[in-house]
Design a protein around this motif. Structure first.
Motif, PDB file in Angstrom:
ATOM      1  N   ARG A   1     138.626  12.105  34.374  1.00 50.29           N
ATOM      2  CA  ARG A   1     139.030  12.316  33.368  1.00 50.29           C
ATOM      3  C   ARG A   1     140.117  10.948  32.569  1.00 50.29           C
TER       4      ARG A   1
ATOM      5  N   THR B   1     137.242  12.365  40.112  1.00 49.48           N
ATOM      6  CA  THR B   1     138.013  13.732  39.191  1.00 49.48           C
ATOM      7  C   THR B   1     138.670  12.750  38.051  1.00 49.48           C
TER       8      THR B   1
ATOM      9  N   ASN C   1     139.844  11.097  28.615  1.00 47.73           N
ATOM     10  CA  ASN C   1     141.837  11.371  27.478  1.00 47.73           C
ATOM     11  C   ASN C   1     141.726  10.028  27.271  1.00 47.73           C
TER      12      ASN C   1
ATOM     13  N   GLU D   1     132.404  15.511  34.395  1.00 52.36           N
ATOM     14  CA  GLU D   1     133.813  16.410  34.705  1.00 52.36           C
ATOM     15  C   GLU D   1     133.462  17.425  36.513  1.00 52.36           C
TER      16      GLU D   1
END
Length: 682
Positions: free
Chosen positions: A172, A168, A176, A94
């Motif tokens: 993510r 980003t 997730n 990240e």
């Protein structure tokens, strides 16, 4: 950090420059990224500061030589973050994703570098270059132009913001999805609930439970697609419903792992970025540098296929309803019923039970006597396991690959089993990419997600998992065989809507007579798979293709729909957008959900297939046409293998792929073999 203390600071001294995984520690990654960024920017600065007029040597060769430290660390790190992630790799990815995007922009948006490349492009006919070198200039100029190198400074600043934010968000999304996939694994209290599974599958479910501290229970881990392979054999309808419901719940439950806000922001930013770059939509931006060229070409092809696929799926559904009535209960076929009932219909119509084939697909035999054997017969290459070489995970195995004359070809790493730290799906990626310019060899990795049985139990693959192993190995062959001068063209660095072609072609050998009789042996009795079963399987090849084509096209068209929105469009509800997009193309059958729904559509929201998921069926036109060529020319022969290797696989990205295809086939591909294969020819 001293050069000697960080394994990424210099090329590996191991065979084939295999990364020294035994020496790599978490603390090595960040310094290597930092040095890699700084080194390459300094190398690019040296190119642009050169007072001499641009030449191929002082600009293109220098650019191709740049960034070697960054390449070494990036290949290893992103393989690890996908196949064996940890809290550390998640956090570092990240952090690094936007920095890597910014680094790439610093190169692609550099006006001085762009001017030098553009100058060479304008004089390319005068430079006396070979075909690969000329193509290198053309590709860089096209990619830099599409990336925004010609924008104003203000627009470049906005573009950098878009690229960093998108990097980003997509990172993510993947994290997730992995977290939600693990959380939604379905726990069962007894083996009786999982009636229909074989001993190997039950062993894998028990092992998955044990690894979670749930001894005595059974855990069904989710796979990336909507439909779990075990739905085909589980007899309890409520159990099938639980698994399907869990699969479809990924990313929509609220909380930290909710991917709906990410889908909306990613698609909005992609649309805004496309407009900044001069395109109406992200789909237009993406296809401009693919073989398709325009979204309309994609829409025309998918639109041609969708109506007959939906029609065939409805006909198949009627057959399934009869089976459901026979079995009792509701007469409505639900999504969790389809695979199970399709198995019953296939058995009734063709006397084929795919689940009964699993004892013939023991993983080690499939690998050595199937996948490897086919490659040896076709290309003359050989494989030797190198237990002395350490891979990145204890379950990953290293094989040395040699040409028929004994010369070195590369290393192949197979990481077969699923684990909570591995993202879903199956894929190939390089760890070291071949290049004559840099003197680098080839190391490629295949990752699959096969449930691992308890120690001592055999790994029995499903029919689909066997097919996937042949498919992914096709990518590996592409990576191993490519022989190019420049790193840019190494391995599978080809247009996205061409990259699936070699892997799809390799699937044909799974049931080729000389191959299947060599590996499909019952793991207990030693008996070969009966020829009559294989014949019945061939006879049923177009069975259930209405469903298979519809679920794929639903995902492909959903991908296109998300990336056909403009910067002026407003989308607020992911579920409503999905429903409208599927209804618009007639693929809104609740019993045939898309292969991937938006919130777990990793290909398009984190995997680089954005506006490009159509690539599979686009490439399949070439694949089906190629299968016909092999059949017309004697099939599994060294002569045919050498031609395919030399004219297609060995080219890598150093030539326009459709030109390479014409060189191999003698003409452009035709669509009729694909239509026949999928039962769409009327």
């Amino acid at each position: 950090m001293a050069d000697s203390s960080n394994p990424f600071f210099s090329p590996s001294t191991l065979p084939y420059q295999l990364p020294p995984f035994a020496d790599i520690r978490d603390e090595h990654y960040r310094p290597a990224f930092e040095r890699g960024f700084a080194e390459q920017l300094a190398e690019v600065e040296a190119i642009t500061a050169n007072p001499e007029a641009p030449t191929f040597e002082n600009t293109m060769i220098a650019l191709e030589r740049s960034g070697q430290t960054l390449q070494r660390v990036a290949e290893v790190f992103f393989n690890k973050s996908s196949s064996d992630s940890t809290d550390f790799t998640n956090a570092l990815e990240e952090e690094m994703a936007p920095r890597l995007a910014a680094h790439q922009d610093a190169i692609r948006l550099n006006p001085d570098l762009y001017r030098r490349i553009d100058d060479l492009y304008g004089r390319r006919d005068e430079l006396g270059l070979d075909a690969e070198s000329r193509y290198l200039i053309e590709r860089y100029r096209t990619e830099f132009t599409l990336a925004g190198a010609g924008l104003s400074d203000d627009d470049k600043a906005r573009l950098r913001e878009y690229n960093q934010r998108l990097s980003t968000l997509t990172t993510r999304f993947e994290k997730n999805l992995l977290a939600d996939t693990n959380e939604l694994a379905v726990v069962f209290d007894s083996a009786e609930e999982l009636a229909g599974l074989g001993p190997g599958e039950l062993s894998a479910a028990a092992e998955a439970a044990r690894e979670r501290g749930l001894d005595g229970k059974y855990v069904v881990t989710l796979v990336l697609p909507t439909g779990h392979p075990w739905l085909a054999t589980l007899t309890d309808r409520s159990v099938r419903e639980r698994i399907m419901t869990a699969s479809r719940a990924r990313g929509i439950r609220g909380g930290d792992n909710d991917n709906r806000p990410l889908v909306l922001e990613i698609t909005r930013l992609r649309a805004e970025r496309a407009r900044l770059l001069g395109f109406d939509t992200h789909a237009a931006f993406v296809t401009a540098d693919e073989t398709a060229r325009t979204p309309q070409a994609v829409a025309d092809m998918l639109g041609r296929l969708a109506p007959p696929a939906a029609r065939n799926a409805r006909a198949e559904q009627a057959d399934l309803s009869e089976q459901l009535d026979t079995a009792g209960g509701s007469a409505t076929v639900e999504a969790w019923d389809w695979a199970y009932l399709a198995g019953k219909v296939r058995a009734a119509k063709y006397d084929v039970d795919l689940a009964a084939m699993r004892p013939y697909f023991e993983a080690e035999r499939v690998l050595r006597d199937g996948v490897f054997y086919a490659a040896t017969r076709l290309y003359g290459i050989t494989f030797e396991e190198r237990t002395d070489l350490v891979a990145y995970h204890p379950e990953a195995r290293v094989f040395e690959v040699r040409n028929e004359d004994g010369s070195a070809l590369g290393l192949y790493i197979l990481d077969l089993y699923t684990r909570d730290s591995k993202r879903g799906g199956a894929w190939m990626n390089p760890l070291v990419a071949q290049s004559d310019l840099l003197g680098t060899p080839t190391v490629v990795v295949n990752n699959l997600n096969v449930p691992k049985p308890a120690p001592g139990s055999p790994t029995l693959l499903t029919y689909d998992e066997t097919n996937t192993l042949f498919h992914e190995f096709g990518h590996a062959l592409h990576g191993l065989f490519a022989r190019v001068t420049y790193p840019k063209f190494a391995g599978t660095n080809v247009f996205r809507d061409f990259v699936e072609f070699p892997s799809q072609v390799n699937e044909m050998w799974m049931l080729w007579p000389e191959i299947v009789e060599h590996y499909a042996v019952h793991h207990e009795t030693g008996e070969r798979m009966p020829q009559e079963l294989i014949d019945r399987l061939h006879a049923s090849e177009s069975f259930n293709e209405g469903f298979a084509t519809s679920e794929y096209l639903a995902a492909a068209l959903l991908d296109q729909a998300w990336h056909s929105i403009t910067a002026d469009d407003t989308v607020a509800d992911v579920a409503a957008f999905e429903a409208d997009a599927l209804a618009a193309v007639g693929l809104d059958n609740p019993a045939v959900p898309p292969r991937y729904a938006s919130t777990y559509f990793a290909h398009t929201f984190s995997g680089g297939y954005d506006a490009g998921y159509y690539s599979y069926i686009w490439s399949e036109v070439l694949d089906a046409d190629t299968v016909e060529w092999f059949k017309e020319n004697g099939g599994l022969t060294r002569e045919n293998g050498d031609r395919f290797r030399r004219r297609l696989l060995g080219v890598g990205g150093a030539k326009d792929p459709l030109e390479a295809y014409r060189d191999f086939r003698g003409r452009d591909a035709v669509i009729e073999p694909l239509l026949k294969r999928r039962g769409l020819d009327g």
